[in-house]
Design an enzyme around this catalytic site. Structure first.
Site, PDB file in Angstrom:
ATOM      1  N   SER A 147      36.808  45.260  53.568  1.00  0.00           N
ATOM      2  CA  SER A 147      37.913  44.292  53.558  1.00  0.00           C
ATOM      3  C   SER A 147      38.291  43.969  54.999  1.00  0.00           C
ATOM      4  O   SER A 147      37.909  44.693  55.924  1.00  0.00           O
ATOM      5  CB  SER A 147      39.106  44.930  52.839  1.00  0.00           C
ATOM      6  N   TYR A 160      45.689  50.534  49.852  1.00  0.00           N
ATOM      7  CA  TYR A 160      44.522  49.646  49.972  1.00  0.00           C
ATOM      8  C   TYR A 160      43.967  49.710  51.400  1.00  0.00           C
ATOM      9  O   TYR A 160      42.752  49.839  51.604  1.00  0.00           O
ATOM     10  CB  TYR A 160      44.935  48.214  49.609  1.00  0.00           C
TER      11      TYR A 160
HETATM   12  P1  NAP Z   1      38.851  41.144  41.036  1.00  0.00           P
HETATM   13  O1  NAP Z   1      38.523  39.777  40.564  1.00  0.00           O
HETATM   14  O2  NAP Z   1      40.167  41.749  40.693  1.00  0.00           O
HETATM   15  O3  NAP Z   1      37.660  42.122  40.648  1.00  0.00           O
HETATM   16  C1  NAP Z   1      37.775  43.511  40.731  1.00  0.00           C
HETATM   17  C2  NAP Z   1      36.669  44.114  39.923  1.00  0.00           C
HETATM   18  O4  NAP Z   1      36.777  45.543  39.962  1.00  0.00           O
HETATM   19  C3  NAP Z   1      36.761  43.709  38.461  1.00  0.00           C
HETATM   20  O5  NAP Z   1      35.491  43.554  37.924  1.00  0.00           O
HETATM   21  C4  NAP Z   1      37.457  44.913  37.866  1.00  0.00           C
HETATM   22  O6  NAP Z   1      37.265  45.057  36.477  1.00  0.00           O
HETATM   23  C5  NAP Z   1      36.775  46.023  38.628  1.00  0.00           C
HETATM   24  N1  NAP Z   1      37.516  47.263  38.476  1.00  0.00           N
HETATM   25  C6  NAP Z   1      38.755  47.555  38.903  1.00  0.00           C
HETATM   26  N2  NAP Z   1      39.121  48.783  38.486  1.00  0.00           N
HETATM   27  C7  NAP Z   1      38.073  49.280  37.779  1.00  0.00           C
HETATM   28  C8  NAP Z   1      37.843  50.477  37.090  1.00  0.00           C
HETATM   29  N3  NAP Z   1      38.776  51.443  37.014  1.00  0.00           N
HETATM   30  N4  NAP Z   1      36.661  50.660  36.459  1.00  0.00           N
HETATM   31  C9  NAP Z   1      35.717  49.698  36.492  1.00  0.00           C
HETATM   32  N5  NAP Z   1      35.877  48.518  37.129  1.00  0.00           N
HETATM   33  C10 NAP Z   1      37.053  48.313  37.765  1.00  0.00           C
HETATM   34  O7  NAP Z   1      38.872  41.137  42.615  1.00  0.00           O
HETATM   35  P2  NAP Z   1      37.752  40.802  43.706  1.00  0.00           P
HETATM   36  O8  NAP Z   1      38.488  40.098  44.780  1.00  0.00           O
HETATM   37  O9  NAP Z   1      36.556  40.189  43.125  1.00  0.00           O
HETATM   38  O10 NAP Z   1      37.469  42.271  44.238  1.00  0.00           O
HETATM   39  C11 NAP Z   1      36.182  42.833  44.326  1.00  0.00           C
HETATM   40  C12 NAP Z   1      36.122  43.750  45.533  1.00  0.00           C
HETATM   41  O11 NAP Z   1      36.299  42.962  46.715  1.00  0.00           O
HETATM   42  C13 NAP Z   1      37.230  44.804  45.576  1.00  0.00           C
HETATM   43  O12 NAP Z   1      36.725  46.003  46.088  1.00  0.00           O
HETATM   44  C14 NAP Z   1      38.237  44.206  46.546  1.00  0.00           C
HETATM   45  O13 NAP Z   1      39.026  45.175  47.146  1.00  0.00           O
HETATM   46  C15 NAP Z   1      37.295  43.548  47.510  1.00  0.00           C
HETATM   47  N6  NAP Z   1      37.875  42.515  48.369  1.00  0.00           N
HETATM   48  C16 NAP Z   1      38.410  41.378  47.854  1.00  0.00           C
HETATM   49  C17 NAP Z   1      38.919  40.427  48.728  1.00  0.00           C
HETATM   50  C18 NAP Z   1      39.503  39.130  48.250  1.00  0.00           C
HETATM   51  O14 NAP Z   1      40.042  38.389  49.077  1.00  0.00           O
HETATM   52  N7  NAP Z   1      39.437  38.797  46.993  1.00  0.00           N
HETATM   53  C19 NAP Z   1      38.870  40.627  50.093  1.00  0.00           C
HETATM   54  C20 NAP Z   1      38.328  41.797  50.571  1.00  0.00           C
HETATM   55  C21 NAP Z   1      37.819  42.735  49.713  1.00  0.00           C
HETATM   56  P3  NAP Z   1      38.344  44.425  35.455  1.00  0.00           P
HETATM   57  O15 NAP Z   1      38.049  42.967  35.364  1.00  0.00           O
HETATM   58  O16 NAP Z   1      38.100  45.177  34.213  1.00  0.00           O
HETATM   59  O17 NAP Z   1      39.704  44.673  36.053  1.00  0.00           O
END
Ligand code: NAP
Length: 255
Positions: A147, A160
Site C-alpha cells: 500500500s 492498516y
Molecule cells: P476490496 O474490494 O475490499 O477487496 C478485498 C478482498 O479481500 C475481497 O476479495 C475480500 O473478500 C477479501 N478478504 C477480506 N477479508 C477476507 C477474509 N477474512 N478471508 C478471505 N478473503 C478476505 O478491496 P481492494 O481495494 O481490492 O483490496 C485488495 C488489496 O489491495 C487489499 O490488501 C488492500 O489493502 C490493498 N490495497 C488497496 C488499495 C486501494 O486503493 N483500493 C490501495 C492499496 C492497497 P470479500 O469480498 O468476501 O470481503
C-alpha cells in the site's frame, strides 16, 4: 513477449472475487495462467471471465481472518490444478478510527488478515514451491499487495498502516531467505484504486477532491491498472527482481 508468458502456470489469488484481486486474476489469466481464486465470497464472476479466456479457474473457499485454513488451501490448489507456481497475497481489510479511540478488535482483525495470514500462507506455498522449483527450472513467485501506507503514515488507520508497513519488511525477509531456494518475493503497492476498500473516501466529496488533485495522473486507479505489474512480477522477466515494493500509484509517491 515470451518472457511474460504464463502458459501452464498456476496462480493462487486471494480475494479474487472483486477489486484489485479480480483485476490481477484476469491479467494473469490473460497472460496464460490457470487461476485458483481463494476467498470467503464466491468468485463466480471472476471464474466466468477467466474461463471465457480459455483458462481454468478453481474456487477455493477460505476465511483468511485466521491462519487455520492455509494448509488446506495449498493442498486443495495442488490437488485440483496439479501445481502451484504463483501466489498473490491480495485479501485485506481496513478499519478506520481516530488513533485515540482505536480498539483492540480493529487492531487484531486487520493485523491477522493483512499480515499474519499473508506470512503463513506464503510459508505454506513456499514449502510446496521449494520442493519442485529446481526440477523444471521455473521459479516460484510470491507477490504481496502492499500500500502507499507501506511508505507513508496515513491517518485514522493505525492497524492498516502497521500491517502494510509490515508487508514491506516481510517481503524483503522472505526474498532474502527464499531467493536461493528458487522463489521470487516482491510486492505491489497500489495507489488510490476505486474499490470497496476505498468506498468511504470516494463518497466523501472533500477527501475525494483532495486525493484526485494530489495524483499526477489526475484520476483514481482501476483494478486493471495493477494487473500489468502482477504479470511482470509473476513472469520470467522478473526472475532477478527480489524484495521490491513496486508502486503503481499514478505518481502519488513522486509528489
Ligand atoms: P476490496 O474490494 O475490499 O477487496 C478485498 C478482498 O479481500 C475481497 O476479495 C475480500 O473478500 C477479501 N478478504 C477480506 N477479508 C477476507 C477474509 N477474512 N478471508 C478471505 N478473503 C478476505 O478491496 P481492494 O481495494 O481490492 O483490496 C485488495 C488489496 O489491495 C487489499 O490488501 C488492500 O489493502 C490493498 N490495497 C488497496 C488499495 C486501494 O486503493 N483500493 C490501495 C492499496 C492497497 P470479500 O469480498 O468476501 O470481503
Amino acid at each position: 513477449m515470451q518472457q511474460f508468458d504464463l502458459t501452464g502456470r498456476v496462480a493462487v489469488v486471494t480475494g479474487a472475487n472483486t477489486g484489485i484481486g479480480q483485476g490481477i486474476a484476469l491479467a494473469l489469466a490473460q497472460a496464460g495462467a490457470d487461476i485458483a481464486a481463494v476467498g470467503r465470497s464466491e468468485a463466480s464472476e471472476t471464474a466466468a471471465k477467466v474461463k471465457a479466456m480459455g483458462r481454468r479457474c478453481e474456487l477455493v473457499s477460505a476465511d483468511l481472518s485466521s491462519i487455520a485454513p492455509v494448509g488446506d488451501v495449498i493442498e486443495s490448489v495442488v490437488d485440483r490444478l496439479g501445481r502451484l507456481d504463483i501466489l498473490v497475497n491480495n485479501a485485506g481489510i481496513i478499519r478506520r478510527d481516530d488513533a485515540l479511540d482505536f480498539s483492540e478488535a480493529d487492531w487484531d482483525a486487520v493485523m491477522d488478515t493483512n499480515l499474519k495470514t499473508l506470512f503463513f500462507l506464503s510459508q505454506a506455498a513456499a514449502r510446496h514451491m521449494v520442493g519442485w522449483s529446481s526440477q523444471d527450472g521455473q521459479r516460484g513467485k510470491i507477490i504481496n499487495i502492499a500500500s502507499m501506507l507501506t511508505f507513508q503514515g496515513g491517518i485514522r488507520v493505525p492497524s492498516y498502516t502497521a500491517s502494510k508497513s509490515g508487508v514491506g519488511g516481510l517481503t524483503k525477509l522472505m526474498a532474502n531467505e527464499w531467493a536461493p531456494r528458487g522463489i521470487n518475493v516482491n510486492a505491489i503497492a497500489p495507489g488510490y484504486i476505486a474499490t470497496n476498500n476505498t468506498a468511504a473516501l470516494q463518497t466523501d466529496e472533500t477527501r475525494n477532491r483532495q486525493i484526485v488533485e494530489r495524483i499526477p495522473e489526475g484520476r483514481w486507479g482501476r483494478p486493471e491498472d495493477i494487473g500489468g505489474a502482477a504479470v511482470f512480477l509473476a513472469s520470467r522477466a522478473a526472475d532477478y527482481v527480489q524484495g521490491q515494493v513496486l508502486a503503481v500509484d499514478g505518481g502519488w509517491l513522486a509528489r
